[in-house]
Design an enzyme around this catalytic site. Structure first.
Site, PDB file in Angstrom:
ATOM      1  N   HIS A  21      98.399  77.664  77.080  1.00  0.00           N
ATOM      2  CA  HIS A  21      98.991  76.405  76.643  1.00  0.00           C
ATOM      3  C   HIS A  21      99.929  75.890  77.714  1.00  0.00           C
ATOM      4  O   HIS A  21     100.232  76.575  78.683  1.00  0.00           O
ATOM      5  CB  HIS A  21      99.728  76.572  75.311  1.00  0.00           C
ATOM      6  CG  HIS A  21     100.955  77.408  75.379  1.00  0.00           C
ATOM      7  ND1 HIS A  21     102.072  77.147  74.622  1.00  0.00           N
ATOM      8  CD2 HIS A  21     101.278  78.501  76.115  1.00  0.00           C
ATOM      9  CE1 HIS A  21     103.010  78.050  74.878  1.00  0.00           C
ATOM     10  NE2 HIS A  21     102.549  78.877  75.775  1.00  0.00           N
ATOM     11  N   CYS A  40     107.129  76.956  82.175  1.00  0.00           N
ATOM     12  CA  CYS A  40     106.162  76.862  81.067  1.00  0.00           C
ATOM     13  C   CYS A  40     105.584  75.456  80.947  1.00  0.00           C
ATOM     14  O   CYS A  40     104.667  75.232  80.149  1.00  0.00           O
ATOM     15  CB  CYS A  40     106.814  77.285  79.751  1.00  0.00           C
ATOM     16  SG  CYS A  40     107.322  79.015  79.754  1.00  0.00           S
ATOM     17  N   HIS A  46      99.671  78.099  81.167  1.00  0.00           N
ATOM     18  CA  HIS A  46      99.871  79.534  81.367  1.00  0.00           C
ATOM     19  C   HIS A  46      99.391  80.234  80.106  1.00  0.00           C
ATOM     20  O   HIS A  46      99.209  79.601  79.063  1.00  0.00           O
ATOM     21  CB  HIS A  46     101.348  79.852  81.653  1.00  0.00           C
ATOM     22  CG  HIS A  46     102.256  79.522  80.523  1.00  0.00           C
ATOM     23  ND1 HIS A  46     102.665  78.226  80.231  1.00  0.00           N
ATOM     24  CD2 HIS A  46     102.832  80.304  79.574  1.00  0.00           C
ATOM     25  CE1 HIS A  46     103.453  78.250  79.174  1.00  0.00           C
ATOM     26  NE2 HIS A  46     103.573  79.498  78.735  1.00  0.00           N
ATOM     27  N   HIS A  48      99.116  83.766  77.272  1.00  0.00           N
ATOM     28  CA  HIS A  48      99.797  84.861  76.591  1.00  0.00           C
ATOM     29  C   HIS A  48      98.785  85.734  75.866  1.00  0.00           C
ATOM     30  O   HIS A  48      97.735  85.253  75.435  1.00  0.00           O
ATOM     31  CB  HIS A  48     100.780  84.328  75.535  1.00  0.00           C
ATOM     32  CG  HIS A  48     101.880  83.499  76.079  1.00  0.00           C
ATOM     33  ND1 HIS A  48     102.962  84.035  76.741  1.00  0.00           N
ATOM     34  CD2 HIS A  48     102.075  82.155  76.074  1.00  0.00           C
ATOM     35  CE1 HIS A  48     103.770  83.057  77.105  1.00  0.00           C
ATOM     36  NE2 HIS A  48     103.249  81.910  76.715  1.00  0.00           N
ATOM     37  N   ASP A  86      91.768  82.285  69.408  1.00  0.00           N
ATOM     38  CA  ASP A  86      91.497  83.300  70.424  1.00  0.00           C
ATOM     39  C   ASP A  86      90.682  82.735  71.591  1.00  0.00           C
ATOM     40  O   ASP A  86      89.647  82.092  71.390  1.00  0.00           O
ATOM     41  CB  ASP A  86      90.759  84.488  69.807  1.00  0.00           C
ATOM     42  CG  ASP A  86      90.693  85.683  70.754  1.00  0.00           C
ATOM     43  OD1 ASP A  86      91.662  85.892  71.519  1.00  0.00           O
ATOM     44  OD2 ASP A  86      89.673  86.400  70.730  1.00  0.00           O
ATOM     45  N   HIS A  87      91.174  82.982  72.791  1.00  0.00           N
ATOM     46  CA  HIS A  87      90.559  82.533  74.035  1.00  0.00           C
ATOM     47  C   HIS A  87      90.392  81.015  74.077  1.00  0.00           C
ATOM     48  O   HIS A  87      89.384  80.492  74.529  1.00  0.00           O
ATOM     49  CB  HIS A  87      89.229  83.253  74.296  1.00  0.00           C
ATOM     50  CG  HIS A  87      89.442  84.664  74.740  1.00  0.00           C
ATOM     51  ND1 HIS A  87      89.664  85.673  73.842  1.00  0.00           N
ATOM     52  CD2 HIS A  87      89.512  85.216  75.972  1.00  0.00           C
ATOM     53  CE1 HIS A  87      89.848  86.806  74.507  1.00  0.00           C
ATOM     54  NE2 HIS A  87      89.768  86.558  75.799  1.00  0.00           N
ATOM     55  N   GLU A 131     105.051  86.223  71.160  1.00  0.00           N
ATOM     56  CA  GLU A 131     104.512  85.564  72.351  1.00  0.00           C
ATOM     57  C   GLU A 131     104.555  86.563  73.515  1.00  0.00           C
ATOM     58  O   GLU A 131     103.637  86.631  74.316  1.00  0.00           O
ATOM     59  CB  GLU A 131     105.336  84.323  72.682  1.00  0.00           C
ATOM     60  CG  GLU A 131     104.816  83.558  73.886  1.00  0.00           C
ATOM     61  CD  GLU A 131     105.712  82.391  74.228  1.00  0.00           C
ATOM     62  OE1 GLU A 131     105.248  81.253  74.090  1.00  0.00           O
ATOM     63  OE2 GLU A 131     106.871  82.622  74.624  1.00  0.00           O
TER      64      GLU A 131
END
Length: 148
Positions: A21, A40, A46, A48, A86-87, A131
């Site tokens: 994100h 960020c 970037h 997580h 996810d992903h 996070e």
């Protein structure tokens, strides 16, 4: 002797998902976003490896001995968390974040709202989103600033 009727318990299940994100608010200028979100706010985003702990609460069923069947909870979490997040690039792939800044606070709200649609009413107790090991958000849905 088995527990008597009316015994309440909380049950938690964990899972992890990976997503990227960019922290960026369209309400702010580029300079203000950079000042507020720092690295960020990287235009390329970037990522997580998030960890989520979902806690449900309820009466222990005297027949099954369970608050909720963990297989059912796992399936609900798959649908509410893994499939949409996810992903994914949260800002580009998840419609919810088109107009909502993809902070961990808002990720927790998104997960809560998705789970609320799937779980029996009143059973969802808490969503905890890691996070990182140092940055953690807890959301309990019923708490709002208007209720103070």
């Amino acid at each position: 002797m088995p527990p008597g009727p009316g015994r309440l318990a909380r049950v938690s299940r964990c899972l992890g998902f990976s997503a990227c994100h960019r922290l960026h608010s369209p309400s702010l200028s580029n300079e203000e976003n950079l000042k507020l979100f720092g690295k960020c706010n990287n235009p390329n985003g970037h990522g997580h490896n998030y960890k989520v702990v979902v806690t449900v609460r309820g009466e222990i069923d005297p027949v099954s001995g369970m608050v909720i069947n963990l297989t059912d909870l796992k399936e609900h979490m798959q649908e509410a968390i893994m499939k949409p997040l996810d992903h994914k690039n949260l800002d580009k792939d998840v419609e919810y974040f088109a107009d909502v800044v993809s902070t961990t606070e808002n990720v927790a709200v998104f997960i809560w709202e998705n789970l609320q649609k799937r779980l029996p009413p009143g059973t969802l107790y808490k969503v905890k989103v890691y996070e990182t090991d140092q940055n953690i958000v807890v959301y309990k849905g019923e708490e709002t600033t208007h209720e103070r």
